[in-house]
Scaffold this motif. Structure first.
Motif, mmCIF file in Angstrom:
data_model
loop_
_atom_site.group_PDB
_atom_site.id
_atom_site.type_symbol
_atom_site.label_atom_id
_atom_site.label_comp_id
_atom_site.label_asym_id
_atom_site.label_seq_id
_atom_site.Cartn_x
_atom_site.Cartn_y
_atom_site.Cartn_z
ATOM 1 N N SER A 142 51.172 23.445 33.864
ATOM 2 C CA SER A 142 51.710 22.266 33.180
ATOM 3 C C SER A 142 50.644 21.197 33.020
ATOM 4 C CB SER A 142 52.885 21.698 33.992
ATOM 5 O OG SER A 142 53.168 20.366 33.635
ATOM 6 N N TRP A 143 50.483 20.703 31.772
ATOM 7 C CA TRP A 143 49.551 19.602 31.556
ATOM 8 C C TRP A 143 50.019 18.335 32.268
ATOM 9 C CZ3 TRP A 143 45.054 17.742 31.015
ATOM 10 C CH2 TRP A 143 44.848 16.422 30.605
ATOM 11 N N VAL A 144 51.319 18.052 32.234
ATOM 12 C CA VAL A 144 51.828 16.853 32.895
ATOM 13 C C VAL A 144 51.511 16.907 34.392
ATOM 14 C CG1 VAL A 144 53.899 15.523 33.456
ATOM 15 C CG2 VAL A 144 53.622 16.474 31.160
ATOM 16 N N GLN A 145 51.716 18.068 34.992
ATOM 17 C CA GLN A 145 51.423 18.218 36.409
ATOM 18 C C GLN A 145 49.922 18.074 36.678
ATOM 19 O OE1 GLN A 145 52.953 21.864 38.104
ATOM 20 N NE2 GLN A 145 51.696 21.685 39.948
ATOM 21 N N PHE A 146 49.100 18.684 35.828
ATOM 22 C CA PHE A 146 47.655 18.620 36.014
ATOM 23 C C PHE A 146 47.161 17.179 35.896
ATOM 24 C CE2 PHE A 146 43.292 18.592 34.433
ATOM 25 C CZ PHE A 146 42.659 19.460 35.301
ATOM 26 N N TYR A 147 47.629 16.476 34.866
ATOM 27 C CA TYR A 147 47.146 15.104 34.670
ATOM 28 C C TYR A 147 47.661 14.171 35.761
ATOM 29 C CZ TYR A 147 45.627 10.807 32.557
ATOM 30 O OH TYR A 147 45.012 9.600 32.350
ATOM 31 N N ALA A 148 48.905 14.380 36.191
ATOM 32 C CA ALA A 148 49.441 13.560 37.275
ATOM 33 C C ALA A 148 48.592 13.712 38.537
ATOM 34 C CB ALA A 148 50.892 13.944 37.564
ATOM 35 N N GLN A 149 48.094 14.925 38.773
ATOM 36 C CA GLN A 149 47.241 15.150 39.935
ATOM 37 C C GLN A 149 45.906 14.425 39.788
ATOM 38 O OE1 GLN A 149 47.922 16.426 42.855
ATOM 39 N NE2 GLN A 149 45.817 16.083 43.559
ATOM 40 N N LYS A 150 45.368 14.356 38.556
ATOM 41 C CA LYS A 150 44.126 13.611 38.326
ATOM 42 C C LYS A 150 44.310 12.130 38.692
ATOM 43 C CE LYS A 150 41.559 14.208 34.660
ATOM 44 N NZ LYS A 150 40.283 14.612 35.281
ATOM 45 N N ILE A 151 45.431 11.553 38.289
ATOM 46 C CA ILE A 151 45.704 10.154 38.617
ATOM 47 C C ILE A 151 45.927 10.002 40.123
ATOM 48 C CG2 ILE A 151 47.251 8.197 38.249
ATOM 49 C CD1 ILE A 151 45.490 8.861 35.838
ATOM 50 N N GLU A 152 46.633 10.966 40.696
ATOM 51 C CA GLU A 152 46.890 10.920 42.131
ATOM 52 C C GLU A 152 45.587 10.905 42.929
ATOM 53 O OE1 GLU A 152 48.849 10.821 45.752
ATOM 54 O OE2 GLU A 152 49.721 10.547 43.744
ATOM 55 N N GLU A 153 44.626 11.722 42.531
ATOM 56 C CA GLU A 153 43.333 11.743 43.213
ATOM 57 C C GLU A 153 42.653 10.378 43.161
ATOM 58 O OE1 GLU A 153 42.050 16.437 42.476
ATOM 59 O OE2 GLU A 153 41.195 14.838 41.243
#
Length: 310
Positions: free
Chosen positions: A160-171
């Protein structure tokens, strides 16, 4: 260091040309060798090898895609004096100007290349004449960690792109909390995250090979074409590359006009642009301190308001 370079590059000549460059992270020098000019990026920090391994893999991917000119990567070396070196082709570049329109077109073609491969593979499944060279990437991420600046990005493959990008922000937010003990970004992001997928309603997002850090300082031109360099690539939403394009300038109207001729804007683009600007503002906050706190918080507040409207 230069003795090691001569050995690793198998050259009898290694002459510093006096040409070079650098930024806030790395320094570079151009050398004359038996095979022509090479550019050597240098960083003495302990994490330099990981950073350059990621950049090397990014350059390989972009060079293989062959849509936008990049310096051809040659080698990553551990520097016996500390840190690491990245050796690549030397290109005699100047600032991007007359080839802005071409860069817009070429970047858009790069962004649509993987989706095109997927379409051709789908057609070939119904044909007896199959092309085994086609290689469609169906997830978001990258084979190795890359560094945007000097901070690593995990790039773990995700469906999922949404999941991947959310993880980038989380980091990024985790780094802010660790370094600055600042909870403001977390409080606002926690309001955005449950509704984040709304910003992508109706979109069919296929993984696109991205540059990853496409600001005006990472583009240039030769006499006949544009060049991009200093990538931290991954497969993601094509619009992500346009986020930082809008952050510091360096890209004129011809660039954007010709990009959108190839890949037209999709509904909700302006709000998603803010979402992608958020990553780079947080990343700059983590690199350079609270100068970027105000802009980061402003984007987060804007996104909270936009999602409340939807």
């Amino acid at each position: 260091m230069e003795d090691m370079l001569k050995k690793e590059l198998a050259t009898s000549v290694l002459k510093n040309t006096g040409r070079g460059g650098g930024g806030c992270v790395n320094q570079g020098v151009a050398y004359e060798t038996d095979q022509g000019l090479v550019f050597v990026k240098m960083n003495s920090n302990s994490g330099a090898r990981k950073m350059f391994d990621g950049e090397f893999a990014s350059l390989v991917a972009l060079h293989t895609a062959d849509e936008v000119r990049v310096p051809k990567p040659i080698k990553v070396l551990t520097n016996p004096e500390g840190g690491a070196l990245l050796v690549m082709e030397y290109l005699d570049m100047r600032s991007l100007s007359s080839h802005s329109a071409a860069l817009g077109q070429q970047l858009a073609r790069l962004h649509q290349q993987n989706a095109g491969i997927g379409q051709r593979m789908l057609k070939e499944q119904q044909s007896v004449h199959k092309n085994s060279d086609l290689n469609y990437v169906d997830k978001f991420g990258f084979d190795v960690e890359t560094c945007c600046g000097y901070l690593p990005q995990s790039n773990a493959w995700t469906d999922s792109w949404v999941q991947f990008y959310a993880q980038k922000i989380e980091e990024q937010i985790q780094m802010l909390e660790s370094e600055y003990r600042d909870k403001g970004a977390r409080e606002l992001w926690s309001q955005i995250l449950p509704s984040l997928s709304k910003l992508f309603d109706g979109l069919d997002i296929q993984p696109a090979l991205l540059h990853g850090d496409l600001w005006g300082g990472n583009v240039g031109q030769l006499s006949d074409r544009p060049v991009i360099f200093d990538p931290c690539s991954f497969y993601g939403h094509a619009e992500f590359d346009l986020g930082i394009c809008n952050m510091f300038g360096g890209f004129n109207s011809a660039f954007f006009k010709n990009y959108f001729k190839v890949l037209p804007k999709q509904p909700g683009y302006e709000t998603r642009l803010q979402l992608y600007l958020l990553f780079h503002n947080l990343n700059h906050w983590n690199h350079f301190g609270s100068t970027y706190r105000g802009s980061s918080m402003g984007i987060l507040k804007h996104l909270v308001k936009e999602l409340k409207k939807s």
